[in-house]
Design a protein around this motif. Structure first.
Motif, PDB file in Angstrom:
ATOM      1  N   LEU A 139       0.461  -1.215   0.133  1.00 18.67           N
ATOM      2  CA  LEU A 139       0.067  -0.063  -0.011  1.00 18.67           C
ATOM      3  C   LEU A 139       0.939   1.251   0.436  1.00 18.67           C
ATOM      4  CD1 LEU A 139      -3.015  -1.283   2.634  1.00 18.67           C
ATOM      5  CD2 LEU A 139      -2.731  -0.891  -0.066  1.00 18.67           C
ATOM      6  N   LYS A 140       2.157   1.132   0.441  1.00 23.60           N
ATOM      7  CA  LYS A 140       3.175   2.741   1.021  1.00 23.60           C
ATOM      8  C   LYS A 140       3.702   2.082  -0.292  1.00 23.60           C
ATOM      9  CE  LYS A 140       4.703   5.773   2.927  1.00 23.60           C
ATOM     10  NZ  LYS A 140       4.696   6.822   3.276  1.00 23.60           N
ATOM     11  N   LYS A 141       4.063   1.555  -0.839  1.00 22.78           N
ATOM     12  CA  LYS A 141       4.385   1.373  -2.043  1.00 22.78           C
ATOM     13  C   LYS A 141       3.482   2.202  -3.644  1.00 22.78           C
ATOM     14  CE  LYS A 141       5.202  -1.690  -5.304  1.00 22.78           C
ATOM     15  NZ  LYS A 141       5.010  -3.437  -5.838  1.00 22.78           N
ATOM     16  N   ASP A 142       2.383   1.745  -3.532  1.00 22.13           N
ATOM     17  CA  ASP A 142       1.528   2.012  -4.727  1.00 22.13           C
ATOM     18  C   ASP A 142       0.658   3.629  -4.548  1.00 22.13           C
ATOM     19  OD1 ASP A 142       1.729  -0.559  -5.713  1.00 22.13           O
ATOM     20  OD2 ASP A 142      -0.853  -1.071  -4.364  1.00 22.13           O
ATOM     21  N   GLN A 143       0.857   3.936  -3.086  1.00 21.75           N
ATOM     22  CA  GLN A 143       0.593   5.253  -3.092  1.00 21.75           C
ATOM     23  C   GLN A 143       1.613   6.092  -3.247  1.00 21.75           C
ATOM     24  OE1 GLN A 143      -2.121   6.871  -1.524  1.00 21.75           O
ATOM     25  NE2 GLN A 143      -1.525   9.240  -1.728  1.00 21.75           N
ATOM     26  N   LEU A 144       2.842   5.994  -3.219  1.00 22.39           N
ATOM     27  CA  LEU A 144       4.027   6.308  -3.006  1.00 22.39           C
ATOM     28  C   LEU A 144       4.738   7.031  -5.231  1.00 22.39           C
ATOM     29  CD1 LEU A 144       7.013   5.596  -1.035  1.00 22.39           C
ATOM     30  CD2 LEU A 144       5.996   7.499  -1.440  1.00 22.39           C
ATOM     31  N   PHE A 146       1.796   6.263  -6.819  1.00 24.38           N
ATOM     32  CA  PHE A 146       0.599   7.314  -7.355  1.00 24.38           C
ATOM     33  C   PHE A 146       1.128   9.150  -7.317  1.00 24.38           C
ATOM     34  CE2 PHE A 146      -3.286   9.421  -6.347  1.00 24.38           C
ATOM     35  CZ  PHE A 146      -3.972   9.284  -7.234  1.00 24.38           C
ATOM     36  N   ASP A 147       1.609   8.865  -6.616  1.00 34.09           N
ATOM     37  CA  ASP A 147       2.171  10.763  -5.953  1.00 34.09           C
ATOM     38  C   ASP A 147       3.040  11.004  -7.330  1.00 34.09           C
ATOM     39  OD1 ASP A 147       0.521  10.561  -3.901  1.00 34.09           O
ATOM     40  OD2 ASP A 147       2.072   9.899  -2.438  1.00 34.09           O
ATOM     41  N   GLN A 148       3.969   9.898  -7.589  1.00 31.81           N
ATOM     42  CA  GLN A 148       5.211  10.180  -8.924  1.00 31.81           C
ATOM     43  C   GLN A 148       4.144  11.099  -9.948  1.00 31.81           C
ATOM     44  OE1 GLN A 148       7.931   7.261  -8.038  1.00 31.81           O
ATOM     45  NE2 GLN A 148       8.788   7.912  -6.247  1.00 31.81           N
ATOM     46  N   ILE A 149       3.473   9.088  -9.769  1.00 30.01           N
ATOM     47  CA  ILE A 149       2.732  10.066 -11.662  1.00 30.01           C
ATOM     48  C   ILE A 149       2.128  11.558 -11.683  1.00 30.01           C
ATOM     49  CG2 ILE A 149       0.984   8.795 -12.488  1.00 30.01           C
ATOM     50  CD1 ILE A 149       1.961   5.919 -11.904  1.00 30.01           C
ATOM     51  N   GLN A 150       1.057  11.541 -10.139  1.00 31.37           N
ATOM     52  CA  GLN A 150       0.118  12.994 -10.233  1.00 31.37           C
ATOM     53  C   GLN A 150       1.733  13.981 -10.816  1.00 31.37           C
ATOM     54  OE1 GLN A 150      -2.884  13.291 -10.565  1.00 31.37           O
ATOM     55  NE2 GLN A 150      -3.151  10.820 -10.780  1.00 31.37           N
ATOM     56  N   GLU A 151       2.846  13.690  -9.704  1.00 30.31           N
ATOM     57  CA  GLU A 151       3.055  15.132  -9.480  1.00 30.31           C
ATOM     58  C   GLU A 151       4.544  15.162 -11.608  1.00 30.31           C
ATOM     59  OE1 GLU A 151       6.018  17.858  -9.415  1.00 30.31           O
ATOM     60  OE2 GLU A 151       4.322  17.112  -7.686  1.00 30.31           O
ATOM     61  N   LEU A 152       4.246  14.033 -12.308  1.00 30.90           N
ATOM     62  CA  LEU A 152       4.981  13.380 -13.790  1.00 30.90           C
ATOM     63  C   LEU A 152       4.477  14.887 -14.223  1.00 30.90           C
ATOM     64  CD1 LEU A 152       6.127  10.595 -13.731  1.00 30.90           C
ATOM     65  CD2 LEU A 152       7.951  12.705 -13.531  1.00 30.90           C
ATOM     66  N   LYS A 153       2.894  14.171 -13.852  1.00 28.91           N
ATOM     67  CA  LYS A 153       1.694  15.026 -14.513  1.00 28.91           C
ATOM     68  C   LYS A 153       1.145  16.314 -14.572  1.00 28.91           C
ATOM     69  CE  LYS A 153      -1.855  10.500 -15.320  1.00 28.91           C
ATOM     70  NZ  LYS A 153      -2.764   9.695 -15.121  1.00 28.91           N
ATOM     71  N   ARG A 154       2.183  16.740 -13.426  1.00 27.30           N
ATOM     72  CA  ARG A 154       1.168  18.065 -13.417  1.00 27.30           C
ATOM     73  C   ARG A 154       3.031  18.656 -14.321  1.00 27.30           C
ATOM     74  NH1 ARG A 154       4.007  21.686 -10.034  1.00 27.30           N
ATOM     75  NH2 ARG A 154       5.973  20.392  -8.960  1.00 27.30           N
ATOM     76  N   LYS A 155       3.961  17.991 -13.818  1.00 31.83           N
ATOM     77  CA  LYS A 155       5.028  18.861 -14.683  1.00 31.83           C
ATOM     78  C   LYS A 155       4.750  18.537 -16.361  1.00 31.83           C
ATOM     79  CE  LYS A 155       8.498  17.947 -11.584  1.00 31.83           C
ATOM     80  NZ  LYS A 155       9.477  16.867 -10.549  1.00 31.83           N
TER      81      LYS A 155
END
Length: 256
Positions: A139-144, A146-155
């Motif tokens: 769960l912690k790995k999936d959350q990390l 997901f957060d990285q994907i959202q950050e890449l989409k924002r960039k």
């Protein structure tokens, strides 16, 4: 005749109680004096009667006995405090050693080692703990992730917006270049002299993207006619004839 044993309880008769107090006090002081003499001890006694009267006895002086008592009491408390503190730290150290041993044993069991002392129930509990730990890790790995994907989409959105702005700027500059070319090359061919140098502006209306080179040249054997019009040199006439066929015909006719 056998003397009867007196019961140890409060004497209710005040007179009898006062007589008994005087006798017992004198006997107590006498015994204290004998103890000090026989045993070379420092003895001090303080007695308050029921009426609040003070009676004291000391082998030396009551003040020195009290001072010595206070000093001995402080030393005793210090010794007791140090001893109790040492025992407390010893118990704490023993408890910490036991906790460390339990943690090491639990770590070894989670690593799959030292499982010989476990029964089926203990092994089942260990398996459940491992599965729960693995679930939490995933769960912690999936959350990390997901957060990285959202950050890449924002960039990505930011970079895309910057690309759009750059593209608009490039188009604007390109449009300005086209307008500037129209202003520079959008006139008829004309010539004007400055001193001894003749400048040419050439019109290229067929293809606006083809650059036209403007050249400066010194005239050769400039002859002034009576009308005051300067004559072009041979090289200049050939160069101008390539842009204006009429000049080529004029140059081919013999001069009179």
């Amino acid at each position: 005749m056998v003397r009867g044993k007196i019961a140890l309880k409060r004497i209710e008769n005040p007179t009898s109680r006062q007589v008994t107090f005087s006798k017992r006090r004198s006997g107590l002081f006498k015994k204290a004096n004998e103890l000090a003499i026989l045993c070379d001890a420092e003895v001090g006694l303080l007695v308050f009667s029921s009426t609040g009267r003070l009676y004291d006895f000391a082998s030396t002086s009551i003040k020195s006995v009290i001072e010595r008592y206070n000093e001995a009491k402080e030393d005793h408390h210090l010794n007791m405090s140090a001893s109790m503190e040492a025992k407390l730290w010893q118990r704490e150290a023993g408890s910490l050693r036991q906790q460390l041993h339990n943690l090491q044993e639990h770590h070894w069991q989670l690593s799959g080692q030292q499982l010989s002392g476990l029964d089926v129930k203990d092994l089942q509990n260990l398996e459940n703990k491992l599965e729960m730990s693995l679930r939490n890790i995933r769960l912690k790995k999936d959350q990390l992730m997901f957060d990285q994907i959202q950050e890449l989409k924002r960039k990505e959105r930011i970079i895309h917006q910057e690309n759009i702005e750059l593209h608009d700027k490039v188009n604007l500059i390109h449009q300005e270049n086209i307008e500037l070319q129209k202003k520079v090359y959008g006139q008829e061919v004309h010539e004007h002299s400055t001193g001894t140098t003749i400048r040419y502006s050439i019109l290229n209306t067929e293809n606006e993207n083809v650059p036209v080179n403007l050249e400066l040249s010194q005239p050769q054997n400039v002859e002034m006619k009576k009308s005051g019009t300067p004559s072009l040199g041979e090289d200049d006439q050939k160069r101008a004839a390539t842009y204006n066929p009429g000049l080529q015909d004029q140059a081919a006719r013999p001069t009179s």
